[in-house]
Design a protein around this motif. Structure first.
Motif, mmCIF file in Angstrom:
data_model
loop_
_atom_site.group_PDB
_atom_site.id
_atom_site.type_symbol
_atom_site.label_atom_id
_atom_site.label_comp_id
_atom_site.label_asym_id
_atom_site.label_seq_id
_atom_site.Cartn_x
_atom_site.Cartn_y
_atom_site.Cartn_z
ATOM 1 N N ASP A 60 -31.773 -10.117 32.498
ATOM 2 C CA ASP A 60 -30.794 -9.004 32.081
ATOM 3 C C ASP A 60 -29.315 -8.803 32.743
ATOM 4 O OD1 ASP A 60 -32.712 -8.278 30.108
ATOM 5 O OD2 ASP A 60 -33.844 -7.560 32.385
ATOM 6 N N PRO A 61 -28.854 -8.802 32.029
ATOM 7 C CA PRO A 61 -27.270 -8.429 33.048
ATOM 8 C C PRO A 61 -27.163 -7.064 33.183
ATOM 9 C CG PRO A 61 -27.368 -7.718 29.955
ATOM 10 C CD PRO A 61 -28.546 -9.073 30.718
ATOM 11 N N VAL A 62 -26.204 -7.808 34.089
ATOM 12 C CA VAL A 62 -25.883 -5.772 35.137
ATOM 13 C C VAL A 62 -25.350 -5.312 34.207
ATOM 14 C CG1 VAL A 62 -24.142 -5.357 37.282
ATOM 15 C CG2 VAL A 62 -25.494 -7.224 37.349
ATOM 16 N N VAL A 63 -25.483 -3.637 33.952
ATOM 17 C CA VAL A 63 -24.545 -3.214 33.415
ATOM 18 C C VAL A 63 -23.437 -2.151 34.659
ATOM 19 C CG1 VAL A 63 -24.369 -1.025 31.680
ATOM 20 C CG2 VAL A 63 -26.318 -2.692 31.997
ATOM 21 N N GLU A 64 -21.932 -2.646 33.721
ATOM 22 C CA GLU A 64 -20.729 -1.567 34.122
ATOM 23 C C GLU A 64 -20.272 -0.696 33.348
ATOM 24 O OE1 GLU A 64 -18.605 -4.246 35.923
ATOM 25 O OE2 GLU A 64 -19.373 -5.643 35.692
ATOM 26 N N ILE A 65 -20.455 0.559 34.209
ATOM 27 C CA ILE A 65 -19.338 1.358 33.762
ATOM 28 C C ILE A 65 -18.309 2.439 34.174
ATOM 29 C CG2 ILE A 65 -20.131 3.804 32.364
ATOM 30 C CD1 ILE A 65 -23.175 3.615 33.167
ATOM 31 N N GLN A 66 -17.004 1.963 33.257
ATOM 32 C CA GLN A 66 -15.815 2.652 33.410
ATOM 33 C C GLN A 66 -16.501 4.323 33.371
ATOM 34 O OE1 GLN A 66 -13.077 0.450 31.912
ATOM 35 N NE2 GLN A 66 -12.498 0.037 34.376
ATOM 36 N N TYR A 67 -15.576 5.405 34.091
ATOM 37 C CA TYR A 67 -15.056 6.105 33.670
ATOM 38 C C TYR A 67 -14.511 7.145 33.692
ATOM 39 C CZ TYR A 67 -20.270 6.841 34.249
ATOM 40 O OH TYR A 67 -21.636 6.739 33.800
ATOM 41 N N TRP A 68 -13.939 8.385 32.843
ATOM 42 C CA TRP A 68 -12.568 9.034 32.797
ATOM 43 C C TRP A 68 -12.281 9.667 32.276
ATOM 44 C CZ3 TRP A 68 -13.466 4.894 29.580
ATOM 45 C CH2 TRP A 68 -12.800 4.638 28.763
ATOM 46 N N TYR A 69 -11.412 11.179 32.679
ATOM 47 C CA TYR A 69 -10.860 12.529 31.886
ATOM 48 C C TYR A 69 -10.099 12.011 30.542
ATOM 49 C CZ TYR A 69 -14.125 13.901 35.212
ATOM 50 O OH TYR A 69 -15.241 14.076 36.119
ATOM 51 N N PRO A 70 -10.402 12.762 29.571
ATOM 52 C CA PRO A 70 -8.816 12.722 28.461
ATOM 53 C C PRO A 70 -7.509 13.128 29.652
ATOM 54 C CG PRO A 70 -10.489 14.371 28.183
ATOM 55 C CD PRO A 70 -11.432 14.322 29.633
ATOM 56 N N ALA A 71 -6.883 12.848 28.412
ATOM 57 C CA ALA A 71 -5.379 13.624 28.709
ATOM 58 C C ALA A 71 -5.383 14.434 28.720
ATOM 59 C CB ALA A 71 -4.968 12.916 27.711
ATOM 60 N N GLY A 72 -4.792 15.434 29.825
ATOM 61 C CA GLY A 72 -4.931 16.950 29.931
ATOM 62 C C GLY A 72 -5.690 17.829 30.438
ATOM 63 N N SER A 73 -6.577 16.666 30.956
ATOM 64 C CA SER A 73 -7.939 17.600 32.180
ATOM 65 C C SER A 73 -6.995 17.147 33.626
ATOM 66 C CB SER A 73 -8.541 16.179 32.533
ATOM 67 O OG SER A 73 -9.755 15.976 31.467
ATOM 68 N N THR A 74 -7.663 18.200 34.585
ATOM 69 C CA THR A 74 -7.251 18.717 35.963
ATOM 70 C C THR A 74 -7.402 16.877 37.315
ATOM 71 O OG1 THR A 74 -7.729 20.824 35.969
ATOM 72 C CG2 THR A 74 -7.392 19.535 37.713
ATOM 73 N N PRO A 75 -5.786 16.103 36.741
ATOM 74 C CA PRO A 75 -6.094 15.280 37.801
ATOM 75 C C PRO A 75 -6.765 15.427 38.971
ATOM 76 C CG PRO A 75 -3.868 16.049 37.699
ATOM 77 C CD PRO A 75 -5.104 17.134 37.400
ATOM 78 N N VAL A 76 -7.627 14.028 39.142
ATOM 79 C CA VAL A 76 -8.843 14.025 39.895
ATOM 80 C C VAL A 76 -8.649 13.002 40.920
ATOM 81 C CG1 VAL A 76 -10.773 15.233 39.429
ATOM 82 C CG2 VAL A 76 -10.467 12.934 38.571
ATOM 83 N N GLU A 77 -9.053 12.521 42.513
ATOM 84 C CA GLU A 77 -9.603 11.576 43.099
ATOM 85 C C GLU A 77 -10.374 11.094 42.949
ATOM 86 O OE1 GLU A 77 -6.851 10.053 45.071
ATOM 87 O OE2 GLU A 77 -4.937 10.469 43.553
ATOM 88 N N ILE A 78 -10.672 9.942 44.404
ATOM 89 C CA ILE A 78 -12.222 9.541 44.399
ATOM 90 C C ILE A 78 -12.895 10.323 44.742
ATOM 91 C CG2 ILE A 78 -13.300 7.792 45.318
ATOM 92 C CD1 ILE A 78 -10.262 6.377 45.946
ATOM 93 N N ALA A 79 -12.698 10.640 45.608
ATOM 94 C CA ALA A 79 -14.110 11.863 46.153
ATOM 95 C C ALA A 79 -14.038 13.127 45.739
ATOM 96 C CB ALA A 79 -13.069 12.421 48.068
ATOM 97 N N ASP A 80 -13.656 13.496 44.052
ATOM 98 C CA ASP A 80 -14.064 15.037 43.455
ATOM 99 C C ASP A 80 -14.224 14.509 42.152
ATOM 100 O OD1 ASP A 80 -11.082 14.469 42.911
ATOM 101 O OD2 ASP A 80 -10.041 16.466 43.393
ATOM 102 N N PHE A 81 -13.653 13.024 41.934
ATOM 103 C CA PHE A 81 -14.093 12.998 40.517
ATOM 104 C C PHE A 81 -15.118 13.774 39.782
ATOM 105 C CE2 PHE A 81 -15.041 10.021 37.268
ATOM 106 C CZ PHE A 81 -14.205 9.598 36.743
ATOM 107 N N TYR A 82 -16.159 13.510 40.269
ATOM 108 C CA TYR A 82 -17.414 14.629 39.449
ATOM 109 C C TYR A 82 -17.504 15.694 39.369
ATOM 110 C CZ TYR A 82 -19.201 9.987 38.290
ATOM 111 O OH TYR A 82 -18.849 8.437 37.357
#
Length: 193
Positions: A60-82
């Motif tokens: 079984d492969p390791v599943v990875e996920i990249q996440y980002w917000y669409p253009a125009g969203s409030t910029p976020v840093e690492i600590a407040d990503f979610y």
């Protein structure tokens, strides 16, 4: 700050660190919306199935996920990503490693043999170059990632580093909606500059 060491792709320490990750190649399916939806789990299973077919029935492969917000969203840093933007506005890419030699013809044949990708899913090859990242191993439930990301963000800020690309989660243990999460291991990784 430039990292002084390279790390294997599927490795992270329990304490935040800055490292250089290797170039990697994937099969991927993109999506939008909150993690944990039926659509999210369907795409996750589809990527894993296509990767297994490409690996000729391997583990079984390791599943990875990249996440980002669409253009125009409030910029976020690492600590407040979610915690700043609405989670349902997330964009994501579900990934599973494939050999660098995988061609688009190989992918098309694997997709035809795999039953799960929907007709509307754009299954594609995707590559990440070597990159400088901050990362840490998270143990346990996904809901507890806020605390781990806070530690990782504080570490990055202390080095004058800022998130420079999609947030990346490497799920070392397979999971479904029903999987107990207390023993899960997830690498939380953010490219930085």
């Amino acid at each position: 700050m430039s990292p002084n060491r390279r790390t294997p792709h599927l490795h992270a320490a329990d304490e935040p660190e800055v490292v250089r990750t290797p170039a990697v190649h994937y099969v991927s399916i993109s999506g939008a919306g909150a993690p944990g939806t039926d659509e999210f789990y369907r795409k996750k299973a589809s990527v894993a199935e296509v990767a297994r077919v490409l690996d000729e029935g391997g583990s079984d492969p390791v599943v990875e996920i990249q996440y980002w917000y669409p253009a125009g969203s409030t910029p976020v840093e690492i600590a407040d990503f979610y915690s700043v933007n609405a989670i349902p506005s997330l964009q994501y890419r579900v990934l599973a490693l494939v050999p660098v030699s995988t061609t688009t013809d190989d992918l098309a044949a694997a997709r035809a043999r795999a039953a799960s990708p929907a007709e509307t899913d754009e299954v594609e090859l995707f590559a990440l170059p070597e990159q400088d990242v901050v990362q840490v191993m998270h143990h346990g439930p996904f809901a507890d990632e806020f605390e781990t990301l806070a530690r990782l963000g504080e570490f990055a800020r202390g080095l004058g580093l800022h998130r420079n690309g999609p947030h990346h989660e490497l799920h070392l243990d397979g999971f479904t909606r029903e999987t107990p999460q207390h023993a899960l291991r997830t690498i939380l990784r953010d490219p930085v500059a």
